[in-house]
Design a protein around this motif. Sequence first.
Motif: not given
Length: 324
Positions: A224-227, A241-252, A264-269, A297-301
Amino acid sequence: MRRPVFSFFIELSSFIVVFCVTFSSSLIAQAEIVSPEEALSFLKEMARKSTDRDYWGIWSNQDYFSGRKDFYEVVHLRYIGLAWRNLNEENLVAVKKGHYRYVVDMASGEVRGIYPLYNLPFLPPPPDDLELLLENYLLDLQDRKGRVISRYTGKIVRSFSVDEKGLLASQAFYTLEGELKEQGEFVYRDYSPDYTQLVKYAEAMKKPSDVNVPTISVDGKKLFQPSLLPPGFNLKQVYLVKNQGRDWYQMVYSDGLEHFSLWQSVYPWTPSGEKKTRKISCRKEDDIVTLMGEKGGFYLALMGNFDLEMITQIFNSITWKGGN
């Protein structure tokens, strides 16, 4: 450490031009703006000198948002790394490695956490960001003092000074309206430190080598990316990266000086086939706002120093393929 300031988001390019001309003319007319070539040379030299010597020092930092004043012990060892410790946190030391800071418990030797590095108040911008920085900012140099001015708003976003050796001596950060929000300086720096007193820091600097944060390519990844992106910002890097046992993509995302992140979570929640978008939640810490929610279904922050209205617009612009 405080997290750094992020740039202002403006949606319409035509408005940007008018805004820039209106607000920047008076400030830039009074400044001694150097050429991009001279600015690049100066910033490269400042960055080189800031990492070319061993030192131990004390950095005083005033946060005008919270009214808090902190003192940091800063240790730089050329062939090992950089570490710093808030003197109010006895056993925790932060270590710089790449674009991350690792928090190490000096008592146990364990890595307690891994966080985005962004900017450090006692270091100049890194050399690999300088060309992008100068595409979006102007540099005003007078004697051993400098001011960084946004090309889009005409506002001072940062100021600094260097000591007689050319190393960063002080630095200040400003709000989007040009109001001073944070400033700090080295109140003491020893270029010939007692190395026997720095063994614990040298050991902490070696800990990140035990933890791998891989950089990945976006090719073939479902991200996912912002338009809607702020002027001058680009996707700089993507980490796994891995946080609290889950895999994440971190886009800087970066404009060469400021940064913000989309996680963004790598896998749907949510179960396969369930495309429900859940309610967005918000958290604010100092000037950093974080919006969290789910899309498809994916978690975003999304993390940045936006006002709630603007960060909501950015979050709502996030799409599966993105826009920029």
